[in-house]
Design an enzyme around this catalytic site. Structure first.
Site, PDB file in Angstrom:
ATOM      1  N   HIS A 268      -3.471  -2.351  -0.642  1.00  0.00           N
ATOM      2  CA  HIS A 268      -4.787  -2.100  -0.054  1.00  0.00           C
ATOM      3  C   HIS A 268      -5.187  -0.624  -0.136  1.00  0.00           C
ATOM      4  O   HIS A 268      -6.360  -0.290   0.006  1.00  0.00           O
ATOM      5  CB  HIS A 268      -4.850  -2.622   1.393  1.00  0.00           C
ATOM      6  CG  HIS A 268      -4.155  -1.791   2.416  1.00  0.00           C
ATOM      7  ND1 HIS A 268      -2.919  -2.120   2.930  1.00  0.00           N
ATOM      8  CD2 HIS A 268      -4.511  -0.639   3.035  1.00  0.00           C
ATOM      9  CE1 HIS A 268      -2.553  -1.213   3.822  1.00  0.00           C
ATOM     10  NE2 HIS A 268      -3.505  -0.297   3.910  1.00  0.00           N
TER      11      HIS A 268
ATOM     12  N   SER B  72       0.114   3.667   5.650  1.00  0.00           N
ATOM     13  CA  SER B  72       0.259   2.532   4.735  1.00  0.00           C
ATOM     14  C   SER B  72       0.908   2.942   3.417  1.00  0.00           C
ATOM     15  O   SER B  72       0.447   3.854   2.736  1.00  0.00           O
ATOM     16  CB  SER B  72      -1.112   1.920   4.451  1.00  0.00           C
ATOM     17  OG  SER B  72      -1.672   1.375   5.614  1.00  0.00           O
TER      18      SER B  72
ATOM     19  N   ASP C  55       0.925  -7.045  -0.555  1.00  0.00           N
ATOM     20  CA  ASP C  55       0.385  -5.709  -0.292  1.00  0.00           C
ATOM     21  C   ASP C  55       1.276  -4.610  -0.846  1.00  0.00           C
ATOM     22  O   ASP C  55       1.605  -3.648  -0.145  1.00  0.00           O
ATOM     23  CB  ASP C  55       0.164  -5.522   1.209  1.00  0.00           C
ATOM     24  CG  ASP C  55      -0.829  -4.395   1.512  1.00  0.00           C
ATOM     25  OD1 ASP C  55      -1.506  -3.951   0.581  1.00  0.00           O
ATOM     26  OD2 ASP C  55      -0.906  -3.970   2.673  1.00  0.00           O
TER      27      ASP C  55
END
Length: 562
Positions: free
Chosen positions: A208, A319, A248
């Site tokens: 992402h 992330s 992801d």
């Protein structure tokens, strides 16, 4: 248009990680008032025939097998095996062997590995070994793959202080240029984290983080940079090598000197209470180290697997950073930004990355396999003994192989299957286009163990939508809502009776029982076809057979599709 906006609202998006259902008087009123127009057409019965004792069906299948030899030789071999024609099997197997040789000459590791194992599984080990041995094929498959095979030996030695591991991490910058909103231009960028897994400059982050770069609508617009921990002023160009949107994950490559290469561990080394550390750039604050413990090792947030729950503080920007243990070994990849789980943080198990790496290294998007079924872990008391198949899509691999709803899978690829999670772990090792073996208990009976071959196709983006389109209401709602229906009228295709209800399903939670009459009303999908909303009129037993109108929502992808 307002109907579509409903499915795009934050509440609906927040539910996309798990199947759900709801009842709302206002919503039901809105839907019922619209039944007379724009009603989704009910799917027609599928026309699938596999009775090869009939000459016309047999001859049509032989013709199809010859057509497939050119573009999908492994599928052709699988179909020939199902047909039971030994001469045809030998002919197609020889063609598959030639395809294996060609892929090896071309250096296509993934295709060669897939064809080799498929040929072996189909019973043609001699043909497969005539091209390459198992050991040579494995070495070929992992050749050059960062963080795997011999490349795993390139990991740097352990460091004295936990804080020293920061040097092996980077801040990932995605520059999307200038975007216009409400007549004003602003700099559009995404900030994430990453970590090196190979001295050649390969590093890992979340999908992402770089999603806008690889999205087809952008057509290459935008650039990716990394900032080294020791020199955060310099932006170094990087490129996206491969990515996995389901788990992801993304593999990047940069030409920057690599100060530290992380060693990849194993989820089995983590237990609830294990101390872990997260490194990243939360909110752009570089070189941030936080600590905590493992809160759970089995949270089902992905449609083909589970994640690790951690209590180490992470925020947007973390992330893609590493989640390491006290020895500096990466045990997971941090991901952040799930609004519906405020205060809860997660890491992607390192096993998923290790399974992905050979495929991500090839480049492009990682595709996942699909058998065309829906099911849950089979249990006897508290013990699990397999994967119970509750629904099979017409024309799918399981359907063609002769399996039925009620069968219990006990092994895939010769590896024991006791739970749905076991099956998912095995399937993640494969790419579409593979043949695997399957052992199952027919009807769940230990006295009727059978074996078959399955051909793995590509998993649809939204399996439930494909099932709805490819089957009847009475059967597809077994997978979508957990209730099998039978028609109650020869004149009205919307009138049914509930034949069975799966415990714990949407139908069960909303009061449906066997023999309840119901009428299917309006059927709606989101624009992305990832959720369905259906209005029902019913007199269910749990509500004293009172006339009620109910709207059920279900997500069209979940861990129960495989």
């Amino acid at each position: 248009m307002e109907k579509n906006k409903f499915f795009s609202c934050p509440f609906a998006r927040a539910q996309r990680k798990s199947a759900g259902a709801f009842i709302g008087a206002a919503l039901c009123f809105f839907l019922l008032a619209s039944f007379s127009c724009a009603t989704q057409k009910l799917p027609a019965p599928p026309d699938v025939q596999f009775d090869y004792t009939k000459k016309d069906i047999h001859d049509a299948e032989v013709k199809r097998i010859y057509e497939l030899l050119q573009k999908s030789p492994v599928e052709a071999l699988w179909r020939a095996k199902l047909l039971g024609d030994e001469a045809l099997c030998g002919e197609t197997a020889a063609f598959v062997r030639d395809a294996l040789s060609a892929r090896m000459e071309q250096g296509d590791r993934i295709e060669a590995w897939t064809i080799y194992n498929s040929l072996k599984t189909a019973g043609f080990l001699a043909l497969a070994d005539g091209v390459s041995s198992q050991e040579k094929m494995r070495a070929f498959y992992y050749d050059g793959v960062p963080g795997a095979g011999d490349s795993a030996k390139n990991a740097s030695p352990a460091l004295e202080n936990i804080s020293d591991y920061i040097q092996g991490t980077v801040t990932v910058w995605v520059d999307l240029g200038v975007k216009i909103q409400n007549g004003m231009g602003y700099a559009a960028r995404v900030i994430g984290s990453g970590f090196f897994i190979d001295p050649r400059g390969y590093l890992v982050t979340n999908h992402h983080v770089i999603e806008e770069i690889v999205h087809p609508k952008n057509q290459g617009y935008g650039k990716v940079y990394v900032k080294m921990a020791e020199d955060s002023d310099q932006r170094i160009p990087a490129k996206v090598v491969g990515y996995d949107s389901v788990h992801d994950l993304a593999l990047l490559k940069t030409e920057a000197p690599v100060p530290y290469v992380f060693n990849l561990g194993s989820k089995s080394q983590l237990n609830v209470g294990s101390v872990i550390y997260a490194i990243g750039s939360p909110l752009g604050l570089e070189r941030t180290l936080t600590s905590g413990v493992v809160s759970s090792t089995d949270r089902k947030l992905f449609t083909t697997g589970s994640v690790v729950q951690i209590d180490a503080p992470v925020n947007s920007g973390n992330s893609g950073g590493p989640c390491i243990d006290k020895n500096g070994v990466v045990q997971g990849v941090v991901f952040a930004g799930i609004a519906s789980y405020q205060g809860l943080n997660f890491a992607i198990p390192i096993e998923y990355l290790k399974q992905d790496l050979p495929i991500l290294y090839r480049g492009g998007q990682r595709k996942f396999p699909w058998i065309g079924a829906y099911g849950k872990t089979a249990k006897a008391g508290r013990s699990s003994y397999g994967l119970e198949v509750l629904y099979i899509k017409p024309g799918s691999a399981m359907d063609r192989a002769g399996m039925k709803a009620g069968d219990v899978v006990t092994a895939l690829d010769g590896r024991e299957v006791k739970t749905l999670e076991n099956a998912q772990d095995i399937l993640r090792d494969y790419v579409p286009g593979s043949i695997i073996s399957c052992s199952y208990l027919e009807g769940g009976s230990y006295d009727a163990e059978k074996h078959c071959l399955l051909y793995l196709t590509e998993r649809p983006k939204n399996p439930g939508y494909e099932i709805y389109q490819g089957d009847t209401i009475q059967h597809s709602f077994t997978a979508i809502f957990g209730m099998e229906l039978v028609p109650s009228s020869t004149e009205n295709r919307r009138v049914y009776t509930v034949k069975s209800v799966i415990p714990g399903s949407s139908a069960d939670e909303n009061g449906f029982s066997e023999n309840d009459p119901l009428t299917v009303g309006r059927v709606q999908f989101t624009d992305e076809k990832d959720a369905i909303l259906v209005a029902f009129s019913t007199k269910n037993r749990r509500n004293g057979y009172l006339d009620i109108n109910i709207a059920l929502q279900a997500m069209l992808d979940s861990p129960y599709y495989f």
